[in-house]
Write an enzyme that holds these catalytic residues in place. Structure first.
Site, PDB file in Angstrom:
ATOM      1  N   SER A 140      -2.561  -9.896  22.652  1.00 46.23           N
ATOM      2  CA  SER A 140      -3.453  -9.396  21.599  1.00 46.23           C
ATOM      3  C   SER A 140      -2.565  -9.203  20.380  1.00 46.23           C
ATOM      4  O   SER A 140      -1.322  -9.173  20.496  1.00 46.23           O
ATOM      5  CB  SER A 140      -4.034  -8.053  22.046  1.00 46.23           C
ATOM      6  N   TYR A 147      -4.537   0.468  25.529  1.00 41.44           N
ATOM      7  CA  TYR A 147      -4.642  -0.994  25.445  1.00 41.44           C
ATOM      8  C   TYR A 147      -3.344  -1.580  24.875  1.00 41.44           C
ATOM      9  O   TYR A 147      -2.819  -2.579  25.392  1.00 41.44           O
ATOM     10  CB  TYR A 147      -5.845  -1.345  24.558  1.00 41.44           C
TER      11      TYR A 147
HETATM   12  N1  LIG Z   1     -12.116  -9.916  22.026  1.00 43.22           N
HETATM   13  C1  LIG Z   1     -11.101  -9.467  21.328  1.00 43.22           C
HETATM   14  O1  LIG Z   1     -11.297  -8.949  20.211  1.00 43.22           O
HETATM   15  C2  LIG Z   1      -9.689  -9.612  21.865  1.00 43.22           C
HETATM   16  C3  LIG Z   1      -8.633  -9.424  20.971  1.00 43.22           C
HETATM   17  C4  LIG Z   1      -7.348  -9.550  21.434  1.00 43.22           C
HETATM   18  C5  LIG Z   1      -7.102  -9.882  22.753  1.00 43.22           C
HETATM   19  N2  LIG Z   1      -8.138 -10.052  23.602  1.00 43.22           N
HETATM   20  C6  LIG Z   1      -7.820 -10.397  24.992  1.00 43.22           C
HETATM   21  O2  LIG Z   1      -8.368 -11.666  25.274  1.00 43.22           O
HETATM   22  C7  LIG Z   1      -8.716 -11.743  26.658  1.00 43.22           C
HETATM   23  C8  LIG Z   1     -10.143 -12.215  26.791  1.00 43.22           C
HETATM   24  O3  LIG Z   1     -10.971 -11.278  26.156  1.00 43.22           O
HETATM   25  P1  LIG Z   1     -12.513 -11.571  25.813  1.00 43.22           P
HETATM   26  O4  LIG Z   1     -12.682 -11.138  24.415  1.00 43.22           O
HETATM   27  O5  LIG Z   1     -12.901 -12.922  26.261  1.00 43.22           O
HETATM   28  O6  LIG Z   1     -13.167 -10.435  26.740  1.00 43.22           O
HETATM   29  P2  LIG Z   1     -14.600 -10.394  27.449  1.00 43.22           P
HETATM   30  O7  LIG Z   1     -14.845  -8.943  27.698  1.00 43.22           O
HETATM   31  O8  LIG Z   1     -15.584 -11.166  26.672  1.00 43.22           O
HETATM   32  O9  LIG Z   1     -14.307 -11.150  28.817  1.00 43.22           O
HETATM   33  C9  LIG Z   1     -13.388 -10.615  29.737  1.00 43.22           C
HETATM   34  C10 LIG Z   1     -13.719 -11.170  31.117  1.00 43.22           C
HETATM   35  O10 LIG Z   1     -12.777 -10.623  32.040  1.00 43.22           O
HETATM   36  C11 LIG Z   1     -13.487 -10.257  33.228  1.00 43.22           C
HETATM   37  N3  LIG Z   1     -12.742  -9.183  33.898  1.00 43.22           N
HETATM   38  C12 LIG Z   1     -12.439  -7.962  33.421  1.00 43.22           C
HETATM   39  N4  LIG Z   1     -11.739  -7.279  34.330  1.00 43.22           N
HETATM   40  C13 LIG Z   1     -11.606  -8.076  35.422  1.00 43.22           C
HETATM   41  C14 LIG Z   1     -10.985  -7.919  36.690  1.00 43.22           C
HETATM   42  N5  LIG Z   1     -10.333  -6.795  37.022  1.00 43.22           N
HETATM   43  N6  LIG Z   1     -11.034  -8.955  37.551  1.00 43.22           N
HETATM   44  C15 LIG Z   1     -11.670 -10.101  37.227  1.00 43.22           C
HETATM   45  N7  LIG Z   1     -12.279 -10.314  36.048  1.00 43.22           N
HETATM   46  C16 LIG Z   1     -12.236  -9.299  35.154  1.00 43.22           C
HETATM   47  C17 LIG Z   1     -14.859  -9.794  32.721  1.00 43.22           C
HETATM   48  O11 LIG Z   1     -15.839  -9.830  33.747  1.00 43.22           O
HETATM   49  C18 LIG Z   1     -15.128 -10.797  31.594  1.00 43.22           C
HETATM   50  O12 LIG Z   1     -15.783 -11.955  32.062  1.00 43.22           O
HETATM   51  C19 LIG Z   1      -8.437 -10.347  27.242  1.00 43.22           C
HETATM   52  O13 LIG Z   1      -7.184 -10.322  27.877  1.00 43.22           O
HETATM   53  C20 LIG Z   1      -8.423  -9.456  26.022  1.00 43.22           C
HETATM   54  O14 LIG Z   1      -7.643  -8.295  26.209  1.00 43.22           O
HETATM   55  C21 LIG Z   1      -9.429  -9.941  23.195  1.00 43.22           C
END
Ligand SMILES: NC(=O)c1ccc[n+]([C@@H]2O[C@H](COP(=O)([O-])OP(=O)(O)OC[C@H]3O[C@@H](n4cnc5c(N)ncnc54)[C@H](O)[C@@H]3O)[C@@H](O)[C@H]2O)c1
Length: 241
Positions: free
Chosen positions: A127, A140
């Protein structure tokens, strides 16, 4: 972001075992990739549970005859948008478990298969907060900084086995987690939360999940062998500040 990555890999003809703890998203994904030139299979698992990770790795190896790489993406947001002193210890534990322990396990149980194959690629998901910080995101931020540390360690430890390990670091993305962050920043009006995140980028928008996925897929499949241990931002120049 995970489904975007699998769609891109499927278009490239790469066989994938996609893992999520929720079945509904996996079913939508399978419908999306129907007819692609790759074999895409799915399984439900908690990616922070060692037994579950060992099981899904074994399933992939049994089906595909080995592994060439892993893209660890699943994560959760902070949940509690408060200063550190007010955040529950249970929140810290769960965010560390799902975000940091999952990457640890997702590398630990895959690495022997990459080494056995003569090398491979690991991509973890950080992130902007994996190498910067923001108020009300302490748990986080801690979890994502941990992923940077372990990714760099693996890059050093397994370079002699031809394993590359890198980490992609998106800024806010248009996903469910992005919406959760917008609501956390301004519970009264999430549009203000989104605008605050948009204002962080030089190009006046947040990241599309497809963009971060594309960098991860490039690191998995296409990056030169010498690209390892890299923290790769996908953030509209936010980290250039
Ligand atoms: N969306 C943002 O703004 C953002 C910004 C920076 C980094 N990220 C990172 O990017 C990655 C993807 O995020 P996203 O935005 O697609 O999130 P999202 O919430 O849309 O999707 C996350 C997915 O992970 C699955 N998940 C969560 N915990 C789990 C577990 N213990 N076991 C199995 N599956 C699990 C959820 O069911 C979901 O399908 C993450 O690592 C997040 O930290 C996201």
């Amino acid at each position: 972001m995970g489904s975007a990555a699998v769609r891109q890999l499927a278009e490239r003809g790469v066989n994938v075992l996609a893992v999520d703890w929720k079945q509904d998203g996996l079913e939508r994904l399978l419908a999306d990739v129907a007819g692609s030139p790759a074999e895409i299979i799915t399984t439900t698992a908690d990616v922070a549970d060692a037994g579950h990770v060992q099981d899904y790795v074994a399933q992939a190896v049994a089906r595909f005859g080995g592994l060439d790489g892993v893209f660890n993406i699943a994560g959760i947001g902070t949940g509690e948008f408060k200063r550190l002193g007010e955040v529950q210890n249970e929140t810290f534990d769960e965010v560390m478990r799902v975000n940091a322990r999952s990457a640890w396990l997702g590398m630990k149980y895959v690495l022997p298969h990459l080494v056995a194959r003569g090398g491979g690629a690991i991509v973890n998901t950080g992130s902007h907060l994996a190498w910067h910080a923001a108020p009300t995101f302490s748990a986080y931020t801690a979890s994502k900084h941990a992923v940077v540390g372990m990714t760099k360690a693996v890059a050093l430890e397994y370079g002699s086995d031809n394993v590359r390990a890198n980490i992609v670091c998106p800024s806010a993305m248009e996903t469910a987690m992005g919406q959760e962050a917008a609501e956390g920043i301004d519970p009264d009006d999430p549009r203000i939360g989104w605008q605050i995140m948009i204002d962080q980028s030089a190009n006046g928008r947040v990241a599309r999940p497809e963009e971060t996925a594309a960098v991860g897929v490039w690191l998995l499949l296409d990056a030169p062998e010498h690209v390892s241990g890299v923290v790769f931002p996908v953030d509209g120049a936010q980290s250039a500040k």
